[in-house]
Scaffold this motif. Sequence first.
Motif, short mmCIF file in Angstrom:
data_model
loop_
_atom_site.label_atom_id
_atom_site.label_comp_id
_atom_site.label_asym_id
_atom_site.label_seq_id
_atom_site.Cartn_x
_atom_site.Cartn_y
_atom_site.Cartn_z
N GLN A 257 -2.92 2.72 22.41
CA GLN A 257 -3.80 1.77 21.73
C GLN A 257 -3.14 1.12 20.51
OE1 GLN A 257 -7.59 3.00 19.82
NE2 GLN A 257 -8.53 1.73 21.39
N LYS A 260 -1.32 -1.67 22.01
CA LYS A 260 -2.23 -2.66 22.60
C LYS A 260 -2.82 -3.56 21.52
CE LYS A 260 -5.25 -1.01 25.65
NZ LYS A 260 -6.12 -0.01 26.29
N HIS A 261 -3.23 -2.94 20.42
CA HIS A 261 -3.85 -3.73 19.36
C HIS A 261 -2.85 -4.70 18.73
CE1 HIS A 261 -7.72 -1.22 18.58
NE2 HIS A 261 -7.55 -1.55 19.84
N LEU A 263 -0.29 -6.05 20.23
CA LEU A 263 -0.04 -7.12 21.19
C LEU A 263 -1.23 -8.07 21.28
CD1 LEU A 263 1.69 -4.93 23.91
CD2 LEU A 263 2.79 -6.73 22.57
N ALA A 264 -2.44 -7.52 21.22
CA ALA A 264 -3.63 -8.37 21.27
C ALA A 264 -3.68 -9.28 20.03
CB ALA A 264 -4.90 -7.51 21.34
#
Lengths: 360, 395
Positions: A257, A260-261, A263-264
């Motif tokens: 995560q 992921k955060h 990259l988001a």
Amino acid sequence: MSPQPDLLYSEEEEALRAAVRDLLTDHCGPADVLARVESDAPHDLSLWKSLADGMGLAGLLVPEELGGHGATHREAAVVLEELGRAVAPVPYLASAVVATEALLESGDAELLGRLASGRAIGVLAVGLHLAPGADFPVVDVEDGLLSGELTAVADAAAADVLLVPARDGDLYAVAAADAVVTPQTSLDLTRPVATVTLTGAPARRLGPAAPAVRRALRAGAGLLASEQLGLAERTLTDTVGYLKERRQFNRPVGGFQALKHRLAQLWLDVVHLRAAARGAADALATGADAELAVAVAQSFAAPVAVRTAEEALQLHGGLGMTWEHPVHLYLKRAKADSIAYGTAGAHRDAVAALVDLQAP
Amino acid sequence: MIVDAAELRRRTAELLAAHPPAETGRQAFLEARFDAGLAWVHYPEGLGGLGAPRTLQAVVDAELEAASAPDNDPRRIGIGLGMAAPTILAYGTEEQKRRFLRPLWTGEEVWCQLFSEPGAGSDLAALGTRAVRQDDGDWVVDGQKVWTSSAHLARWAILIARTDPDVPKHAGITYFVCDMTDPGVEVRPLRQITGEAEFNEVFLTGVRIPDSRRLGEVGDGWRVAQTTLMNERVSIGGMRLPREGGMIGPVARTWRERPELRTPDLHQRLVGLWVEAEVARLTAERLRQQLAAGQPGYEGSGMKLAFARLNQEISGLEVELRGEEGLLYDDWTMRRPELVDFTGRDAGYRYLRSKGNSIEGGTSEVLLNIVAERVLGLPAEPRTDKDVAWKDLAR
């Protein structure tokens, strides 16, 4: 409310993008670029010929009656997105945008025609770091002959014609053969800078330098945002792709995560950059609010492009530190772009003045 | 027939001729507009619309605004318009659509949303409010809901409740319309850090809901709720703002009017945020253009994230900019406002209220997961509860 800029891509613009991307996919892959910048001739002139001569893209900003294609900054921006995606070592921004805009201002039809057709590469001989409206260095002029030295001139090594501001306030055209162009060891290997030394060089007077330089640098700054968009988008896409494949701790690294955060968040930044870059391209095309749209786009673009490239390097781990992996080409371009045509800070100062947010 | 812009103008003129706004009561005019199919033109005929393209609504709105016709005060009934209505339209029976949509649209009946619970926030599907079927087919509901805007004004609520605890959490939920005047519904204000109570806690004790007020199939409530939540995000993404139209407006005005407050540090930060606000505005505008052109706009998932952070940073800067005045607060009196105005009141209020922007309607952390998984296609979070019956989940 004032009319809103058209921030989308037309079907024709998407078709243009597809054509340029096809060409670059075939002839400008990461290995090609790396091999090219390690050679003695860092510019890919055969690719330039395909873009300029084959596809007619050097003349997008030039009216048809002057030998161009009569398109607008919107189309040139799409080309630059693709060139940014590929960190293509071609002098498109320098010749087809910046030098072309200077010649459009000074009204030199003959030279414009040569640049538009791609028969000649033109370069405005000022440092790449100059912001629109900044003071620019000049060379001495005596009996129509130019003498002096200019540094950090992007893509000068590929130029056929140099556009040189002189002390008398005018802009002159000098054949590159009459100048000494010395490559400087550049941070960005794909857009190298050089010094230009003139010693009594013959020159042709074009017109007043200041308005031509200002207009040229404004268009350069505005469309650079599209190059930065392409670069950031490609870097992010490649990083996401890599993190889906790369496994550590028995799972894809992209499933953590914390990553992921990050990259988001980068994706969100790139989405915003697209709106800013399209806003600048559309404003340059229509002339509406162009000064502010360019300053806003350049205040925003460089930090996003640099952050995306820096994150890409970090998220590739040790691979990202290797010469062999292309992420460094993107990082070096992004960092040099953050200085090109004025830093984000210089453009924020311009925004502050334009929207009446005065400094204390 | 095809309803185009010209036809909509003709029908709007007809409505205005038959019910001149100056001589017609507000409610009567709104009802006449609904019956003429000019309420929301993309809805079906007979339900306030004409089956026209959604983008043509602007044609009707402009004509009515020019004629000074009353509107339905959309901000007051945002939950009804933005969330309940599309869900009723998609899943309601003909009878439900006819009963609910007209007074919902005119604002005669206010709606609220009974979704979140103290134990089910980001993990909404874990909700524990129970709906138990009775011998006569009706339902009896017990539980507690929270963060309910407008509950004290609402006539109806959209409600999701657990009807089957023996299956995994997503499968055992059913969607209802709840009568907020039922004696088992108790609404208590929930005071926030701003001093106000925009929200409520809602306690449901033996609330009887006839089966005719169920929306969708038994056990299909999670899917029905997706329609509600998707429409919430579309309405957040569809905003159109002028330059300086958001939170940056008040602080930019303060900067211009109060030169004595200026410092170099504040100037750097203000201009940086001004640029970010302008780019966010362009991004929202680009999303609007994409939706109008019928292109999918993934960007919608991101806009709320961006505006939440910006609102917080800008209002925080404004409190600091005000210096000595930043030490003060306009009023801590407990109130129950009908409308929420993020950019209203003073800087201190805006600073505190905007803290909710990254929590309400999906936390920023959950939205980042959604972007990472649905847009970027990164692996989903590990799901340990997927195959476990709801009653066996740890809580």
